[in-house]
Scaffold this active site. Structure first.
Site, PDB file in Angstrom:
ATOM      1  CE  LYS A  63      -3.868  -0.277   2.113  1.00  0.00           C
ATOM      2  NZ  LYS A  63      -4.064  -1.185   3.205  1.00  0.00           N
ATOM      3  NE  ARG A 132      -6.712   2.250   4.348  1.00  0.00           N
ATOM      4  CZ  ARG A 132      -7.054   2.258   3.076  1.00  0.00           C
ATOM      5  NH1 ARG A 132      -6.674   3.259   2.285  1.00  0.00           N
ATOM      6  NH2 ARG A 132      -7.743   1.262   2.565  1.00  0.00           N
ATOM      7  N   GLY A 141      -8.230  -7.482   4.357  1.00  0.00           N
ATOM      8  CA  GLY A 141      -9.034  -7.582   5.566  1.00  0.00           C
ATOM      9  C   GLY A 141      -8.402  -8.320   6.714  1.00  0.00           C
ATOM     10  CG  MET A 143      -2.595  -7.635   9.017  1.00  0.00           C
ATOM     11  SD  MET A 143      -0.903  -7.255   8.559  1.00  0.00           S
ATOM     12  CE  MET A 143      -1.091  -6.744   6.865  1.00  0.00           C
ATOM     13  NE  ARG A 376      -5.653  -4.644  -3.432  1.00  0.00           N
ATOM     14  CZ  ARG A 376      -6.227  -4.800  -2.260  1.00  0.00           C
ATOM     15  NH1 ARG A 376      -5.522  -4.665  -1.155  1.00  0.00           N
ATOM     16  NH2 ARG A 376      -7.502  -5.097  -2.162  1.00  0.00           N
ATOM     17  CG  HIS A 492     -13.707 -10.054   3.659  1.00  0.00           C
ATOM     18  ND1 HIS A 492     -14.080 -11.345   3.968  1.00  0.00           N
ATOM     19  CD2 HIS A 492     -12.450  -9.908   4.139  1.00  0.00           C
ATOM     20  CE1 HIS A 492     -13.099 -11.943   4.614  1.00  0.00           C
ATOM     21  NE2 HIS A 492     -12.107 -11.101   4.733  1.00  0.00           N
ATOM     22  CB  SER A 822      14.539 -41.514 -12.206  1.00  0.00           C
ATOM     23  OG  SER A 822      13.277 -40.913 -12.010  1.00  0.00           O
ATOM     24  CB  CYS A 890       9.741 -40.578 -11.476  1.00  0.00           C
ATOM     25  SG  CYS A 890      10.696 -41.670 -10.396  1.00  0.00           S
ATOM     26  CE1 TYR A 910      12.415 -38.255 -16.155  1.00  0.00           C
ATOM     27  CE2 TYR A 910      14.568 -38.210 -17.225  1.00  0.00           C
ATOM     28  CZ  TYR A 910      13.628 -38.858 -16.427  1.00  0.00           C
ATOM     29  OH  TYR A 910      13.917 -40.102 -15.903  1.00  0.00           O
TER      30      TYR A 910
END
Length: 938
Positions: A63, A132, A141, A143, A376, A492, A822, A890, A910
């Site tokens: 913020k 705030r 919402g 905090m 934001r 909210h 693997s 895997c 992979y």
């Protein structure tokens, strides 16, 4: 966009001129030079809005950083300052604020007062501020926030005189006492709500805006009595005490239960702390020419461009997000206040272009003057994320690599969930706002406690509320979906649900929710707690009973049954198609499938698999074939054992022929038999009872007696660490040789049919190179025999699973005999942690997650510090011995988004995962290769 040519002119002149015009005051203006860089001297805990920028979220919180950025852009932001997250961290560590903080706050407050020409809470014309929270990552919402700091019994009279509106002043004062009492002094919010509802009943009105000044004066007195009774102290009249206590409360709110729960849910680190923003107040509750709203530059539910948001006349910001009064669509602001609407549209365009993303904006209009209170990068649904990313590419705002950072695998997985059948005849209860998409079915519950309780008992539930608030978070997490009768897309419930990917319908006004009687009504229809309801977050429809589901269009696309076209579903598919193309072009990691039969292999191939990374041959011995394993175990002589193996060979060969055909031209890694023996033998208790009953009847079965003796002989206290994997192949002569022969003969058969089989033989549970050398010597002999007999040249590779700590620690030695590794991260996690996966997840993992010992289960996302360090060292040691060593994974982590990034980083070739997770792995492999991880949507 409207030009605010000089930031200084705006911060001082424009703000004060507008305020003077609206509340009748005149102010002396002291101009100050604007800092051009962040302070570089001794640690600084407070920054003016003119000092920061959007890249300082770690320090100023989201913020504060964005308020500074908007100030830099010359947008109409009320002046203020930000207390940094570093100050919060000091408080959280020591329990007290830094020594320097009070003096820094005093200096910035004095500068703010000088700009405004008034002091905090002065009696005749008070400066009022909001306090705030503002963490790095949005936690809507979770905090605390307190508005109207500076009002008191004396200053409320001065505010009324300056504004020329007594009702406005007393409404602001009751809001302060209510918010301060709840968030700072810990007074139960329901006490204030009950008093407010009683005042409305006494006046026979339904909304608080119908209460007059005298009603509000009485309510203020009642609120102050509540504070005195519940908090044991009077509501503070000193404005600086109000501000200091509010700052302290915001710091403390970082560690409230709801904030910690939200962080665990969203995987937000717990040590970041929150910034605190002190902002001069502007008022949306000054009458019909004032109001407050939330706007999105694009629809956060669909991603479509247009005018989206909510507006509420004569209200402060908390009224919008709380959902306690139903808003009007943002487009109606054009009729209510065309000038402010046009200015807002220009600012929204400026912000989206500047941030190159969907922006979520909070604004207030004070007597016709627009003020920006927050922006934001907005939370969005999964479908919106994919659409917006491709739209921004088309607009030239971002490139393909950045587009990949704007989406993630979790969102793609959401898009693959089934959806409701739109041809359903299930009874429609009502319709609300489609706030967060998805198809959710469950039992109706009307409070969070019940939602959590029933969910833990295995029930699927729908949380139904008039409106949600932060205290409902645990119930929202537990529920399959959320339904509210109030609020809109910016309430909210909607914001939190979108952030969690949870199905949500808001503002279903025709549905009357009675939380006390635990039911809802629509006309003559009553839905009691426990009744099944279905919530469609894509259409806003709510049904009584269970609605059948159909496959997602995204799954149909991956299956090859749907192509991009013109309608909404096809538009989404087209966006997914483009993003997947970006990922496939950029990724280095290949993606294979864990598949044990031709059907799964073909599905995996349609989903984009580039081979099979794990074929578990033990799954081929279930069902009717189980008896052959029993015969193998019961064999007393070489002849009996060889006979059992001879019966198994053609069955295995047929399995592999089908598998190699379905994956022709792609590698297929076949793991030799790796079961704990108890999985293939009868349960010892059941068999014992069966034998005992047979003996009592004098008709005992000889085979059952032999089998019981074998089960007793082979019984293990911990079979997962017993006779399995390579150990089984070494103890039962011919077992692995039979499997290697079946693989080789199937490959030869396929090759002679002009196919291109590429089998890889994997030896499981190796702990020492000697085990691998013995098995490989036998395998090489069998392969040579098959080549000679079939006249084919088979290029089979032989490697091993790294799933034991010792194997990882001696990987350099094991690589001498292995052509590939693997990583079996399921077993590796079990053995590194000393966990039995089948037991611990049900017994204590919930407690570990709640206590913050785990941020996430190590079986879900790889433990990079422990298990991951073994993987990293094994990769380095293995390649030091054999530079061309092929490396894959895997275990279940192969399809986990966070883990895929780790495997890319350590240099695997992979990942392999279940067929339905292949698209997620492809996307995350592309994101890992595209560059630093950005576009965080938390």
């Amino acid at each position: 966009m409207e030009k605010w040519t000089s930031p200084d002119a705006f911060d001082l002149g424009m703000f004060l001129a507008v305020r003077a015009a609206t509340v009748g005051g005149t102010h002396r203006v002291r101009k100050e030079s604007r800092p051009v860089s962040v302070h570089n001297g001794p640690q600084k805990f407070v920054y003016d809005f003119t000092e920061g920028n959007k890249d300082l979220k770690d320090l100023l919180g989201g913020k504060g950083a964005n308020l500074a950025e908007m100030t830099n852009l010359g947008l109409p932001v009320p002046p203020g300052f930000t207390i940094t997250t570093e100050a919060c961290k000091v408080f959280l560590d020591s329990g007290v604020e830094p020594d320097e903080l009070r003096d820094e706050v005093s200096a910035h407050l004095a500068a703010l007062e000088a700009r405004m020409g008034k002091t905090l809470g002065q009696h005749d014309d008070p400066l009022l501020v909001s306090v705030r929270s503002g963490a790095k990552f949005s936690m809507p919402g979770m905090m605390d926030t307190v508005l109207n700091i500076g009002l008191s019994d004396a200053s409320v009279v001065g505010l009324a005189a300056q504004a020329g509106d007594e009702r406005f002043a007393w409404d602001s004062y009751r809001r302060l006492i209510q918010m301060f009492g709840k968030t700072v002094l810990g007074v139960g919010g329901d006490l204030f709500e009950e008093a407010l509802e009683a005042a409305k009943r006494a006046k026979k009105v339904s909304v608080d805006t119908d209460l007059g000044a005298e009603d509000l004066k009485k309510l203020v007195k009642q609120f102050k009595r509540i504070v005195k009774t519940e908090a044991g102290r009077d509501f503070p009249q000193d404005p600086r005490e109000q501000m200091d206590l509010a700052i302290h409360a915001v710091f403390q709110s970082w560690n409230t239960d709801r904030a910690k729960l939200y962080r665990r849910q969203e995987r937000i680190p717990g040590d970041l702390g929150t910034a605190v923003n002190i902002c001069s107040m502007v008022f949306g509750n000054l009458g019909p020419d004032s109001g407050t709203g939330v706007a999105f530059t694009r629809d956060p539910a669909s991603g479509h461009q247009g005018v989206y948001g909510d507006y509420l006349q004569n209200a402060q910001g908390e009224d919008v997000v709380a959902g306690i009064r139903n808003t009007v669509p943002l487009a109606e602001l054009a009729t209510i206040d065309r000038t402010s609407y046009d200015r807002l549209m220009r600012i929204m365009e400026t912000l989206e272009t500047h941030y190159r993303d969907l922006c979520d904006i909070e604004f207030t209009i004070e007597r016709g003057q627009l003020w920006m209170l927050q922006t934001r990068v907005g939370k969005r649904t999964a479908g919106a994320a994919f659409r917006i990313a491709t739209q921004l590419v088309d607009q030239g705002l971002i490139d393909e690599a950045e587009a990949l950072q704007r989406v993630n695998g979790a969102q793609l997985a959401q898009l693959m969930f089934p959806r409701f059948d739109d041809t359903t005849t299930t009874r429609l209860l009502g319709r609300g706002i489609a706030a967060s998409p998805g198809a959710a079915v469950g039992k109706a519950v009307f409070d969070s406690y019940t939602a959590v309780k029933w969910s833990r008992s295995g029930e699927k539930v729908i949380l139904i509320r008039r409106e949600t608030n932060p205290d409902d978070l645990d119930g929202m997490i537990a529920a399959e979906g959320i339904l509210t009768s109030r609020g809109g897309k910016t309430s909210h419930a909607a914001v939190v649900a979108r952030g969690m990917g949870k199905t949500c319908v808001c503002g279903a006004e025709e549905i009357e929710v009675d939380t006390k009687r635990r039911r809802l009504t629509v006309g003559d229809t009553v839905v009691e707690e426990g009744d099944l309801v279905s919530v469609d977050g894509s259409t806003g429809k709510v049904y009584l009973g269970e609605v059948p589901v159909v496959p997602s269009p995204v799954v149909e696309y991956f299956e090859g049954r749907m192509h991009a076209g013109a309608d909404d579903a096809d538009e989404l598919v087209a966006a997914v198609h483009r993003i997947m193309a970006y990922a496939d072009r950029m990724r280095r990691l290949r993606v294979r499938a864990n598949a044990d039969n031709a059907e799964d292999a073909l599905r995996a191939r349609r989903f984009g698999a580039q081979g099979i990374g794990l074929c578990r041959t033990e799954h081929m011995f279930l069902g009717e074939r189980r008896v052959l394993v029993e015969q193998l175990v019961l064999a007393d002589t070489d002849a009996e054992r060889e006979a059992a193996l001879a019966e198994l060979l053609p069955l295995q060969k047929a399995d592999f022929i089908e598998l190699f055909e379905s994956m022709d031209g792609l590698p297929v890694t076949v793991r030799l038999l790796d079961p704990p023996l108890h999985e293939f033998l009868p349960d010892i208790t059941e068999l014992s009872v069966r034998v005992a009953l047979a003996e009592s009847r004098k008709d005992a079965n000889e085979n059952d007696l032999r089998l019981l003796q074998a089960v007793h002989r082979l019984h293990e206290q911990n079979p997962m660490l017993g006779l399995r994997g390579v150990r089984l192949g070494l103890v039962i002569p011919g077992l692995f040789a039979m499997q290697v022969r079946a693989i080789a003969e199937a490959a030869a058969h396929r090759k002679n049919a002009k196919g291109d089989p590429r089998p890889e033989i994997m030896i499981p549970l190796v702990g020492t190179v000697q085990e691998l050398e013995i098995v490989r010597e036998e395998a090489d002999r069998v392969i040579a025999e098959v080549q000679a007999a079939t006249g084919t040249d088979l290029k089979l590779t032989i490697g091993t699973m790294i799933e034991l700590p010792r194997a990882a620690l001696t990987a350099g030695q094991i690589a001498e005999a292995a052509q590939f590794f693997s990583f079996g991260t399921n077993d590796l996690t079990q053995t590194v942690w000393g966990f039995s996966r089948d037991d611990v997840e049900a017994s204590f993992f919930t407690a570990y997650l709640e206590k913050g010992i785990f941020g996430v289960s190590p079986f879900e996302t790889i433990d990079q510090d422990g298990v991951g360090s073994l993987v990293r060292s094994a990769v380095e040691a293995g390649r030091a011995t054999r530079p061309d060593l092929k490396l894959g994974v895997c275990g279940e982590h192969g399809g986990d988004p966070e883990s895929v990034h780790f495997f890319h980083e350590v240099g695997l070739d992979y990942v392999s995962c279940s067929p339905f997770r292949i698209p997620v792995a492809r996307l995350e492999a592309g994101r890992a290769a595209a560059g630093p991880r950005g576009g965080d949507t938390r």
